[in-house]
Scaffold this motif. Structure first.
Motif, PDB file in Angstrom:
ATOM      1  N   ASN A  31     -85.945  58.402 -81.715  1.00  0.00           N
ATOM      2  CA  ASN A  31     -84.505  58.424 -81.599  1.00  0.00           C
ATOM      3  C   ASN A  31     -83.794  58.977 -82.850  1.00  0.00           C
ATOM      4  O   ASN A  31     -82.977  58.291 -83.445  1.00  0.00           O
ATOM      5  CB  ASN A  31     -84.005  56.986 -81.324  1.00  0.00           C
ATOM      6  CG  ASN A  31     -82.597  57.011 -80.801  1.00  0.00           C
ATOM      7  OD1 ASN A  31     -82.128  58.046 -80.344  1.00  0.00           O
ATOM      8  ND2 ASN A  31     -81.940  55.886 -80.897  1.00  0.00           N
ATOM      9  N   VAL A  33     -81.194  61.334 -85.099  1.00  0.00           N
ATOM     10  CA  VAL A  33     -79.875  61.934 -84.924  1.00  0.00           C
ATOM     11  C   VAL A  33     -80.063  63.440 -85.026  1.00  0.00           C
ATOM     12  O   VAL A  33     -80.585  63.932 -86.010  1.00  0.00           O
ATOM     13  CB  VAL A  33     -78.911  61.503 -86.051  1.00  0.00           C
ATOM     14  CG1 VAL A  33     -77.580  62.169 -85.877  1.00  0.00           C
ATOM     15  CG2 VAL A  33     -78.768  60.007 -86.063  1.00  0.00           C
ATOM     16  N   ARG A  34     -79.640  64.171 -83.986  1.00  0.00           N
ATOM     17  CA  ARG A  34     -79.869  65.603 -84.012  1.00  0.00           C
ATOM     18  C   ARG A  34     -78.592  66.320 -84.436  1.00  0.00           C
ATOM     19  O   ARG A  34     -77.549  66.192 -83.817  1.00  0.00           O
ATOM     20  CB  ARG A  34     -80.355  66.072 -82.656  1.00  0.00           C
ATOM     21  CG  ARG A  34     -81.721  65.449 -82.357  1.00  0.00           C
ATOM     22  CD  ARG A  34     -82.113  65.542 -80.909  1.00  0.00           C
ATOM     23  NE  ARG A  34     -82.458  66.897 -80.558  1.00  0.00           N
ATOM     24  CZ  ARG A  34     -81.796  67.605 -79.646  1.00  0.00           C
ATOM     25  NH1 ARG A  34     -80.814  67.057 -78.972  1.00  0.00           N
ATOM     26  NH2 ARG A  34     -82.153  68.836 -79.382  1.00  0.00           N
ATOM     27  N   ARG A  76     -80.609  55.955 -88.545  1.00  0.00           N
ATOM     28  CA  ARG A  76     -81.476  56.850 -87.774  1.00  0.00           C
ATOM     29  C   ARG A  76     -81.811  58.067 -88.602  1.00  0.00           C
ATOM     30  O   ARG A  76     -80.973  58.596 -89.334  1.00  0.00           O
ATOM     31  CB  ARG A  76     -80.758  57.269 -86.482  1.00  0.00           C
ATOM     32  CG  ARG A  76     -80.675  56.127 -85.462  1.00  0.00           C
ATOM     33  CD  ARG A  76     -79.626  56.377 -84.429  1.00  0.00           C
ATOM     34  NE  ARG A  76     -79.994  57.501 -83.567  1.00  0.00           N
ATOM     35  CZ  ARG A  76     -79.209  57.961 -82.610  1.00  0.00           C
ATOM     36  NH1 ARG A  76     -78.027  57.405 -82.397  1.00  0.00           N
ATOM     37  NH2 ARG A  76     -79.569  58.976 -81.863  1.00  0.00           N
ATOM     38  N   LYS A 104     -77.454  69.552 -76.480  1.00  0.00           N
ATOM     39  CA  LYS A 104     -76.770  68.272 -76.531  1.00  0.00           C
ATOM     40  C   LYS A 104     -77.003  67.553 -77.856  1.00  0.00           C
ATOM     41  O   LYS A 104     -77.458  66.420 -77.906  1.00  0.00           O
ATOM     42  CB  LYS A 104     -77.198  67.376 -75.363  1.00  0.00           C
ATOM     43  CG  LYS A 104     -76.905  68.003 -74.003  1.00  0.00           C
ATOM     44  CD  LYS A 104     -76.535  66.957 -72.991  1.00  0.00           C
ATOM     45  CE  LYS A 104     -76.455  67.489 -71.562  1.00  0.00           C
ATOM     46  NZ  LYS A 104     -75.765  68.740 -71.361  1.00  0.00           N
ATOM     47  N   VAL A 105     -76.678  68.260 -78.940  1.00  0.00           N
ATOM     48  CA  VAL A 105     -76.858  67.653 -80.256  1.00  0.00           C
ATOM     49  C   VAL A 105     -75.797  66.582 -80.482  1.00  0.00           C
ATOM     50  O   VAL A 105     -74.755  66.566 -79.831  1.00  0.00           O
ATOM     51  CB  VAL A 105     -76.758  68.723 -81.371  1.00  0.00           C
ATOM     52  CG1 VAL A 105     -77.925  69.683 -81.284  1.00  0.00           C
ATOM     53  CG2 VAL A 105     -75.442  69.470 -81.297  1.00  0.00           C
ATOM     54  N   ASP A 106     -76.098  65.701 -81.433  1.00  0.00           N
ATOM     55  CA  ASP A 106     -75.170  64.607 -81.716  1.00  0.00           C
ATOM     56  C   ASP A 106     -74.035  65.054 -82.631  1.00  0.00           C
ATOM     57  O   ASP A 106     -72.893  64.616 -82.498  1.00  0.00           O
ATOM     58  CB  ASP A 106     -75.927  63.448 -82.383  1.00  0.00           C
ATOM     59  CG  ASP A 106     -77.035  62.932 -81.494  1.00  0.00           C
ATOM     60  OD1 ASP A 106     -78.207  62.935 -81.939  1.00  0.00           O
ATOM     61  OD2 ASP A 106     -76.733  62.531 -80.359  1.00  0.00           O
ATOM     62  N   LEU A 107     -74.392  65.892 -83.604  1.00  0.00           N
ATOM     63  CA  LEU A 107     -73.415  66.321 -84.588  1.00  0.00           C
ATOM     64  C   LEU A 107     -73.590  67.816 -84.855  1.00  0.00           C
ATOM     65  O   LEU A 107     -74.625  68.393 -84.541  1.00  0.00           O
ATOM     66  CB  LEU A 107     -73.603  65.550 -85.906  1.00  0.00           C
ATOM     67  CG  LEU A 107     -73.364  64.045 -85.855  1.00  0.00           C
ATOM     68  CD1 LEU A 107     -73.918  63.395 -87.115  1.00  0.00           C
ATOM     69  CD2 LEU A 107     -71.884  63.742 -85.716  1.00  0.00           C
ATOM     70  N   VAL A 328     -69.300  59.372 -90.087  1.00  0.00           N
ATOM     71  CA  VAL A 328     -70.185  58.794 -89.078  1.00  0.00           C
ATOM     72  C   VAL A 328     -70.426  57.306 -89.351  1.00  0.00           C
ATOM     73  O   VAL A 328     -70.526  56.494 -88.443  1.00  0.00           O
ATOM     74  CB  VAL A 328     -71.527  59.571 -89.045  1.00  0.00           C
ATOM     75  CG1 VAL A 328     -72.581  58.787 -88.296  1.00  0.00           C
ATOM     76  CG2 VAL A 328     -71.337  60.930 -88.419  1.00  0.00           C
ATOM     77  N   LEU A 333     -70.903  57.972 -83.504  1.00  0.00           N
ATOM     78  CA  LEU A 333     -71.093  59.323 -83.011  1.00  0.00           C
ATOM     79  C   LEU A 333     -70.055  59.735 -81.982  1.00  0.00           C
ATOM     80  O   LEU A 333     -70.072  60.859 -81.498  1.00  0.00           O
ATOM     81  CB  LEU A 333     -72.486  59.479 -82.391  1.00  0.00           C
ATOM     82  CG  LEU A 333     -73.655  59.353 -83.374  1.00  0.00           C
ATOM     83  CD1 LEU A 333     -74.977  59.411 -82.639  1.00  0.00           C
ATOM     84  CD2 LEU A 333     -73.602  60.447 -84.412  1.00  0.00           C
ATOM     85  N   ASP A 334     -69.147  58.841 -81.639  1.00  0.00           N
ATOM     86  CA  ASP A 334     -68.153  59.187 -80.638  1.00  0.00           C
ATOM     87  C   ASP A 334     -67.240  60.267 -81.194  1.00  0.00           C
ATOM     88  O   ASP A 334     -66.659  60.124 -82.272  1.00  0.00           O
ATOM     89  CB  ASP A 334     -67.326  57.941 -80.284  1.00  0.00           C
ATOM     90  CG  ASP A 334     -66.207  58.279 -79.341  1.00  0.00           C
ATOM     91  OD1 ASP A 334     -65.049  58.338 -79.798  1.00  0.00           O
ATOM     92  OD2 ASP A 334     -66.513  58.530 -78.166  1.00  0.00           O
ATOM     93  N   ARG A 335     -67.071  61.363 -80.419  1.00  0.00           N
ATOM     94  CA  ARG A 335     -66.370  62.512 -80.979  1.00  0.00           C
ATOM     95  C   ARG A 335     -64.905  62.239 -81.251  1.00  0.00           C
ATOM     96  O   ARG A 335     -64.352  62.726 -82.246  1.00  0.00           O
ATOM     97  CB  ARG A 335     -66.503  63.705 -80.040  1.00  0.00           C
ATOM     98  CG  ARG A 335     -67.921  64.180 -79.977  1.00  0.00           C
ATOM     99  CD  ARG A 335     -68.068  65.298 -78.987  1.00  0.00           C
ATOM    100  NE  ARG A 335     -69.460  65.427 -78.592  1.00  0.00           N
ATOM    101  CZ  ARG A 335     -69.849  66.167 -77.573  1.00  0.00           C
ATOM    102  NH1 ARG A 335     -68.959  66.812 -76.847  1.00  0.00           N
ATOM    103  NH2 ARG A 335     -71.125  66.244 -77.278  1.00  0.00           N
TER     104      ARG A 335
END
Lengths: 395, 302, 297
Positions: A31, A33-34, A76, A104-107, A328, A333-335
């Motif tokens: 898991n 963070v990408r 993470r 679908k990257v996180d950031l 962050v 991670l919520d945009r």
């Protein structure tokens, strides 16, 4: 005939093998963070981009060594999803579309260069995905819609024009020669510098522009030498900055204030030019002496990459990572929350505090560095200076 | 006739491609725009260079001029006027430059075309610098789907033009010029007129393409837009596809675009090198191009 | 104004720039004129030569002038390898000349991509530089930086040597024959394969040396080659295909424009002057300055 077919099949097979090997490479951590971005690994920006990429890599390694990126209460590990945009802004736009919609990257982190940031901005707007920009500096950036992109640099051309004129006045420079490379950054600065110089009643004795692929400046610099100005302002790029310094040394241009726009803050410059590069002023707002974090960053960079960080690009890239990290930590991670956090928050970075208004960083002051004994020192503004300005007396 | 059939097949495929935005997401539309762009450019290039043998290494000049026209007139003209103007400007430049430039032959023409492209690039840089600009930003450009349809239309138009050039007397004349220009002239082929016509015709669509891409990029910097790599890519796609065939540019553009997409997404570190190796292997083992190889595999009956 | 124009300083600058253009273009002339191969990877060989000189200096402390011979040799070997491995087969099949041109363009294009990216992978894309002979010497009121003077002298010597070799040695005659009329040359007993191999060796070798000399004054980076490729093509065509002397003359014309043209007008016209003159010369003299009209394909 058959050997040929075999060869072609072999090549195709190896190409597919490489492709699938990358695809099925095992994920390093559970898991992670990408974080996605594109960087100019090939093409005309490729020589400049390593300053930024190295800073990104260093940050990632440091964060992972600390246990990972703090997201609320979790930690993470950080994983980069990086592609080569080939110094092509349209390709960069495509890559960011892919990063958001398919990978679908996180950031997201920023690519290199002003045109690339501008190309990527509409994509960020469309997906409402926030990204902190770094290596972009143009007044045109203010025309971009705020909300999903921010710019950390203080080296914006109108501010540079004003501050440079002020610095010239402070050091008793009464006349200058202004040489401008017609690429965007140089030209934009000239647009603001000229009126600022006129306002400060500094005489512009030589005012010439030149194309970016110039190979020899002897004719141009002979003119400058004859005019005997107090200062020479070369709004040049890394390709032609060394030409200026070498040939100014050859002709023996005796101006006490010598400014070279892009080049002196990069590691190769003093290595290529030696003492000729000393006492040359350039654009830059960071120095390892700024604070403890700055020194730590500088030393870690030198240890890792065996060369000095670029005082402009590397610092900006690293502090954009710091901003992301801090945002962050509080917003997750919520945009939408992230956007709020970055727009409204105040951040502690290797260059001191940073806060945004609209797209612009309104805290960091525009500054200038001067190479002294091969090391860049912050010489402007006076409040942040790590050393005093020294007039150039020899080559 | 075979080329009539080829044309119908190609146009049918492009008509189908118009459904892309409805079927797939924005990322795929982006790829579609790239593909359509390369088809339009390569087809246009082939009208001059594949048919007449005058290999143009500077074709990006028309692309760049078109982009410049659209960007410079952004606040003054509506898009419906700017795009045709871009095509017209490119064609006009081809007409004016073609007179002297097409007198030069063979390898001299190849490098001269490169020189003309570089010259125009620096003139544009100087003109912009004279006005205080080094780059331009345009805002409120059309959305991605509109750009896609525009580009698809240009690809279809370029294919139609390439077909038209091939089947008319112009095409036969150009091929005669390619084989032996003096002989063609002795036989009564209006060599100078045909070359100029091909030059102008091959310039118009790239001008419009440049204009549409300026909308996509929104940022115009002469040094970046007048990129010789664009010219090289046109040639590469034409060769890979097979130059003396209407389907050639389409096949070549599709092959190279697909290959690039497959590679850059999956082998980020090495993909350029793999691309280079594949190009080398291709030239060594399939020098007649994909269509040429397919043709050779069939018995020579028509 | 006239005082500056006649100055030795401008003359030195014109000569130095011209000599560097000439040496870079020489290798291309040898490959392009004899075999009609559009070597768009030429600038990348220059880049490799530059890196070789840089690594000799930083890893082994060998000054660039001392490592020149070794670098030339390595370049020559690379050229021979490229010929044997890739081009011999292409050239043997005598296709329509136009197709050979386009195909060779693609082949060299692929090679260029490979070389550039291999260099980026191996060396990273950060620019590199070193200092050598940076003292400024003064002769009268002309100032000459040591490294620039050295580059000029070495380039001039090399050019003279190669031109002499081509004029006096029978190999030069064979090469001339190949340029003028391929099939006829083979008929009269020229060993076409040997001559082509030697052209590749000399072409790549001189490009590598040009790169090593350039590294004394400029930084090296993996993607620096392309502008040199363009410049080399311009020089070769300007001088006239098939004329080595013409190529050298063309190079000095460009060098003169770069200095005197700028001195007479303004630095902002520099590139317009260069490319403008190139276009003008070619449309008035379609075979370049010294090209031969009698080249048969």
């Amino acid at each position: 005939m058959t050997t040929r077919r075999k060869f072609v099949r072999g090549i195709a097979a190896s190409a597919l093998a490489i492709a699938s090997a990358q695809w099925t490479a095992a994920a390093p951590a559970a898991n992670p963070v990408r974080i996605g971005f594109s960087i100019a690994k090939t093409g005309i920006f490729a020589a400049a981009a390593p300053s930024q990429l190295n800073a990104y890599e260093l940050w990632r390694e440091q964060v992972n060594a600390r246990g990972g990126l703090e997201i609320g209460k979790d930690r993470r590990q950080v994983e980069f999803v990086m592609y080569d945009d080939q110094s092509n802004p349209s390709q960069a736009a495509k890559i960011y579309e892919k990063l958001v919609s398919q990978d679908k990257v996180d950031l997201l982190l920023a690519p290199w260069g002003t045109p690339t940031h501008i190309a990527v901005a509409p994509v960020l707007e469309r997906y409402r995905f926030p990204m902190v920009g770094n290596t972009a500096a143009s007044v045109k950036l203010r025309e971009l819609k705020p909300g999903n992109i921010w710019f950390t640099t203080a080296a914006i051309p109108d501010r540079i024009g004003k501050e440079l004129a002020a610095m010239l006045v402070a050091n008793d420079v009464k006349s200058v020669a202004l040489l401008t490379n017609v690429l965007p950054f140089g030209k934009e600065i000239k647009t603001f510098l000229e009126p600022a110089l006129k306002k400060a009643r500094i005489e512009i004795r030589v005012n010439e522009e030149y194309p970016p692929d110039i190979k020899d400046m002897t004719a141009l610099l002979s003119k400058v030498k004859q005019a005997k100005p107090d200062g020479v302002i070369a709004l040049s790029y890394p390709g032609d900055s060394p030409i200026y310094v070498r040939q100014a040394k050859e002709l023996g241009i005796g101006a006490k204030f010598q400014f070279v726009l892009i080049g002196p803050a990069i590691d190769f410059f003093p290595k290529l030019l030696g003492s000729a590069a000393d006492d040359i002023v350039t654009v830059g707002e960071w120095s390892p002496a700024r604070n403890a974090r700055a020194k730590a960053f500088h030393d870690a960079y030198v240890a890792r990459f065996k060369e000095r960080p670029d005082y402009l690009d590397s610092a900006l890239a690293y502090l954009s990572c710091e901003i992301l990290e801090q945002a962050v930590k509080s917003a997750g991670l919520d945009r939408n929350k992230l956007r709020e956090a970055i727009s409204k928050g105040s951040f502690e970075t290797i260059n001191g505090p940073v806060r945004f208004k609209g797209v612009e960083n309104v805290v960091t002051q525009t500054g200038f560095l001067q190479l002294q004994a091969g090391v860049p020192q912050l010489v402007w503004p006076a409040a942040l200076a790590t050393a005093k300005f020294r007039p150039k007396t020899s080559w | 006739m075979r080329s009539h059939r080829d044309l119908c097949v190609l146009l049918a495929v492009m008509a189908l491609a118009a459904l892309l935005p409805a079927a797939a997401g924005e990322y795929w539309v982006g790829i579609g725009i790239s593909l359509a762009m390369w088809i339009a450019l390569t087809q246009s290039w082939s009208v001059l260079s594949a048919l007449s043998g005058y290999v143009s290494l500077g074709h990006v000049v028309f692309y760049g001029l078109g982009a410049y026209v659209v960007v410079a007139s952004w606040n003054a003209l509506p898009l419906a006027a700017a795009l045709p103007l871009a095509a017209l400007a490119a064609a006009a430049f081809a007409f004016l430059a073609g007179w002297p430039v097409l007198r030069v032959r063979g390898p001299y023409f190849v490098i001269l075309s490169l020189g003309v492209a570089e010259l125009v690039k620096f003139v544009v840089i100087a003109v912009e610098a004279g006005q205080g600009n080094a780059s331009r930003l345009i805002l409120d450009t059309p959305d991605l789907n509109t750009i896609y349809y525009l580009m698809l239309g240009l690809a279809a138009l370029a294919t139609l033009i390439a077909w038209g050039a091939r089947i008319t007397r112009l095409g036969h004349g150009l091929r005669a010029i390619r084989e032996d220009e003096e002989a063609a002239e002795t036989l009564g082929v209006p060599v100078a007129r045909y070359k100029l016509t091909a030059f102008v015709v091959s310039a118009a669509v790239p001008g419009a393409v440049g204009g549409v891409m300026a909308l996509r990029a929104t940022y115009f910097e002469p040094l970046q837009v007048f990129d010789p790599m664009v010219s090289f890519s046109m040639i590469a796609m034409s060769i890979i596809g097979g130059s003396d065939d209407l389907r050639g540019p389409v096949v070549g553009a599709a092959a190279l675009t697909l290959l690039s997409e497959l590679l850059w997404a999956n082998a980020p570190e090495l993909y350029m090198m793999v691309l280079g190796v594949l190009l080398v292997a291709f030239v060594l083992f399939v020098p007649e191009g994909i269509c040429g190889r397919l043709l050779a595999a069939r018995p020579a009956t028509r | 104004m006239t005082e500056t124009l006649a100055s030795g300083q401008l003359l030195f600058a014109a000569l130095a720039t011209g000599a560097s253009y000439a040496l870079v273009a020489l290798g291309l002339n040898l490959v392009y004129a004899t075999m009609r191969l559009l070597n768009v990877a030429h600038g990348d060989i220059v880049m490799l030569g530059g890196y070789a000189a840089y690594w000799c200096v930083s890893l082994a402390g060998i000054p660039p002038l001392a490592s020149l011979a070794g670098i030339a040799l390595v370049g020559a070997l690379l050229g021979m390898g490229a010929y044997r491995g890739l081009f011999r087969r292409m050239l043997a099949r005598s296709r329509a000349a136009a197709r050979l041109e386009s195909n060779s363009l693609l082949l060299f294009f692929g090679l260029s991509i490979i070389v550039q990216n291999a260099a980026a992978l191996a060396f990273t894309a950060t620019p590199r530089g070193y200092q050598t002979l940076t003292e400024v010497l003064h002769f009268g009121d002309v100032a000459l930086t040591g490294n620039r003077l050295a580059a000029l002298l070495v380039a001039a010597a090399l050019l003279a040597a190669i031109v002499a070799f081509l004029k006096l040695h029978v190999f030069g005659l064979a090469m001339r024959g190949l340029i003028d009329h391929r099939e006829a040359a083979a008929v009269v007993g020229v060993d076409v394969d040997r001559v082509q191999l030697a052209c590749f060796a000399l072409g790549f070798g001189s490009a590598a040396v040009a790169g090593a000399l350039l590294s004394m004054t400029e930084q090296v980076s993996p993607f620096m080659g392309f502008p040199f490729t363009v410049a080399a093509f311009v020089v070769v065509i300007l001088g006239g295909l098939g004329s080595i002397g013409g190529g050298i003359a063309g190079a000095f014309v460009l060098g003169a424009l770069e200095t005197y043209g700028v001195a007479l007008t303004s630095a902002s016209y520099r590139s317009i002057l260069l490319y403008g003159m190139f276009v003008l010369v070619l449309v008035t003299r379609p075979h370049g300055l010294f090209g031969r009209r009698s080249i048969v394909r």
